[in-house]
Design an enzyme around this catalytic site. Structure first.
Site, PDB file in Angstrom:
ATOM      1  N   GLN A   1      -9.054  -7.521 -10.555  1.00 21.94           N
ATOM      2  CA  GLN A   1      -9.730  -6.327 -10.023  1.00 21.94           C
ATOM      3  C   GLN A   1      -9.343  -5.090 -10.844  1.00 21.94           C
ATOM      4  OE1 GLN A   1      -9.948  -5.398  -5.689  1.00 21.94           O
ATOM      5  NE2 GLN A   1      -8.298  -3.981  -6.099  1.00 21.94           N
TER       6      GLN A   1
ATOM      7  N   SER B   1       0.645  -8.905   1.368  1.00 20.18           N
ATOM      8  CA  SER B   1      -0.814  -8.951   1.418  1.00 20.18           C
ATOM      9  C   SER B   1      -1.254  -8.775   2.862  1.00 20.18           C
ATOM     10  CB  SER B   1      -1.301 -10.311   0.896  1.00 20.18           C
ATOM     11  OG  SER B   1      -2.636 -10.537   1.291  1.00 20.18           O
TER      12      SER B   1
ATOM     13  N   HIS C   1       0.849  -1.199   0.000  1.00 21.37           N
ATOM     14  CA  HIS C   1       0.000   0.000   0.000  1.00 21.37           C
ATOM     15  C   HIS C   1       0.888   1.254   0.000  1.00 21.37           C
ATOM     16  CE1 HIS C   1      -2.714  -2.959   2.242  1.00 21.37           C
ATOM     17  NE2 HIS C   1      -3.440  -2.632   1.198  1.00 21.37           N
TER      18      HIS C   1
HETATM   19  P1  AMP Z   1      -6.473  -4.150  -0.287  1.00 19.51           P
HETATM   20  O1  AMP Z   1      -6.280  -3.330   0.940  1.00 19.51           O
HETATM   21  O2  AMP Z   1      -5.980  -5.541  -0.177  1.00 19.51           O
HETATM   22  O3  AMP Z   1      -7.873  -4.039  -0.845  1.00 19.51           O
HETATM   23  O4  AMP Z   1      -5.550  -3.479  -1.386  1.00 19.51           O
HETATM   24  C1  AMP Z   1      -5.635  -2.120  -1.690  1.00 19.51           C
HETATM   25  C2  AMP Z   1      -4.789  -1.837  -2.902  1.00 19.51           C
HETATM   26  O5  AMP Z   1      -3.440  -2.187  -2.626  1.00 19.51           O
HETATM   27  C3  AMP Z   1      -5.231  -2.648  -4.126  1.00 19.51           C
HETATM   28  O6  AMP Z   1      -5.153  -1.819  -5.275  1.00 19.51           O
HETATM   29  C4  AMP Z   1      -4.205  -3.739  -4.178  1.00 19.51           C
HETATM   30  O7  AMP Z   1      -3.981  -4.247  -5.470  1.00 19.51           O
HETATM   31  C5  AMP Z   1      -2.973  -3.027  -3.662  1.00 19.51           C
HETATM   32  N1  AMP Z   1      -1.988  -3.978  -3.136  1.00 19.51           N
HETATM   33  C6  AMP Z   1      -2.172  -4.911  -2.173  1.00 19.51           C
HETATM   34  N2  AMP Z   1      -1.045  -5.632  -1.998  1.00 19.51           N
HETATM   35  C7  AMP Z   1      -0.145  -5.152  -2.881  1.00 19.51           C
HETATM   36  C8  AMP Z   1       1.213  -5.467  -3.191  1.00 19.51           C
HETATM   37  N3  AMP Z   1       1.866  -6.463  -2.583  1.00 19.51           N
HETATM   38  N4  AMP Z   1       1.836  -4.756  -4.155  1.00 19.51           N
HETATM   39  C9  AMP Z   1       1.183  -3.755  -4.804  1.00 19.51           C
HETATM   40  N5  AMP Z   1      -0.088  -3.393  -4.547  1.00 19.51           N
HETATM   41  C10 AMP Z   1      -0.738  -4.083  -3.607  1.00 19.51           C
END
Ligand code: AMP
Length: 289
Positions: free
Chosen positions: A154, A186, A35
């Site tokens: 997504q 993640s 993030h």
């Molecule tokens: P989330 O909080 O999991 O819904 O993710 C929010 C945003 O962060 C989304 O656009 C995800 O694709 C991005 N994101 C989550 N993990 C990663 C990562 N390891 N690398 C790049 N972007 C990420």
């Protein structure tokens, strides 16, 4: 840094910002350096950056981890502050669903995009994602919105929505941020508590990089489905013999990057996507060949 939780506060902030360009980074919180990288890209692209933190009930299925999804509010706000964010939008469910979850109007992405891959095991997931992202776009009116390539399907569906609904927002994508050994960052990695769980989780990345290596080493085009099947069998057997943590593949597929339709062979321009249950934790990853 401002923390706003309702639409009136958001409007006030929006008018304070006047004509400054605004980038939105939508998240579900439990923030990590993935993030953080999105936030830095947002900062480079616009004069003001706002992070939204919202665990969206509409994108979770009945037997998924909505209740136990981590919500470390103070830690998340501290991170946003450290990353130099201008504001955080931290709404409750009734702010984004004022007529109630049951009565919500939903954005339905085309089935050809939303019922496959993650959508096959998570019915309604992408309708939930598209709906909440559209609500955020309407409420915040960002010039830019930043998403991670980690959630490739997504990202593809949101791109489709922006184009199809003529939304006045420019999308920016950031490559997947990984640990040194390749594990994609993640929020759900927090559930991987033992070293064996973490080691088993690495199987996803190993399968993806095996596909990449095999493509590079082969003189003639490799058939996508058969090659991926063989790679998965080898890596899953290896994981089963070296760790007590169960891993169950949900999908492993090659798609053409530009269309997201299944690819027949492994070649540059193909994206390999994978999802698996590692113990009780659902993880996804993908890699461009
Ligand atoms: P989330 O909080 O999991 O819904 O993710 C929010 C945003 O962060 C989304 O656009 C995800 O694709 C991005 N994101 C989550 N993990 C990663 C990562 N390891 N690398 C790049 N972007 C990420």
């Amino acid at each position: 840094m401002r923390v706003v939780s309702n639409l009136n506060e958001l409007e006030a902030l929006r008018s304070e910002w006047g004509n400054a360009t605004v980038a939105l980074v939508p998240t579900m919180g439990a923030l990590h350096e993935g993030h953080g990288a999105l936030c830095q890209l947002a900062k480079k692209s616009a004069q003001r950056v706002i992070v939204s933190i919202f665990v969206n009930p509409l994108q979770f299925g009945p037997n998924e981890d909505l209740e136990r999804y981590p919500r470390p509010r103070e830690e998340d706000l501290q991170r946003c502050q450290d990353w130099g964010m201008d504001a955080v939008f931290y709404p409750s469910v009734d702010v984004l669903y004022p007529t109630g979850m049951e009565n919500s109007i939903k954005v339905l992405p085309p089935e050809s995009l939303s019922n496959r891959l993650c959508g096959a095991s998570r019915p309604g997931h992408f309708a939930g994602v598209a709906t909440v992202v559209l609500k955020l776009f309407i409420a915040l009116r960002p010039d830019y919105a930043v998403f991670g390539e980690k959630d490739a399907q997504q990202l593809f569906i949101i791109r489709h929505m922006v184009k199809d609904l003529l939304l006045p927002v420019a999308l920016l994508a950031h490559p997947t941020v990984r640990e040194i050994d390749g594990l994609a960052l993640s929020s759900r990695n927090r559930y991987l508590q033992t070293p064996q769980e973490r080691e088993t989780a690495l199987t996803l990345f190993r399968i993806l990089t095996d596909a990449q290596t095999q493509m590079h080493e082969s003189i003639s085009p490799l058939p996508a489905a058969a090659t991926l099947k063989a790679i998965a069998e080898t890596r899953l057997a290896e994981a089963a013999s070296s760790s007590p943590v169960a891993i169950q593949l949900q999908y492993l597929e090659a798609v053409e990057k530009e269309t997201f339709q299944p690819a027949k062979t492994l070649h540059p321009g193909v994206k390999i996507l994978i999802a698996a249950m590692v113990g009780s934790v659902r993880l996804i990853d993908n890699l461009d060949l």
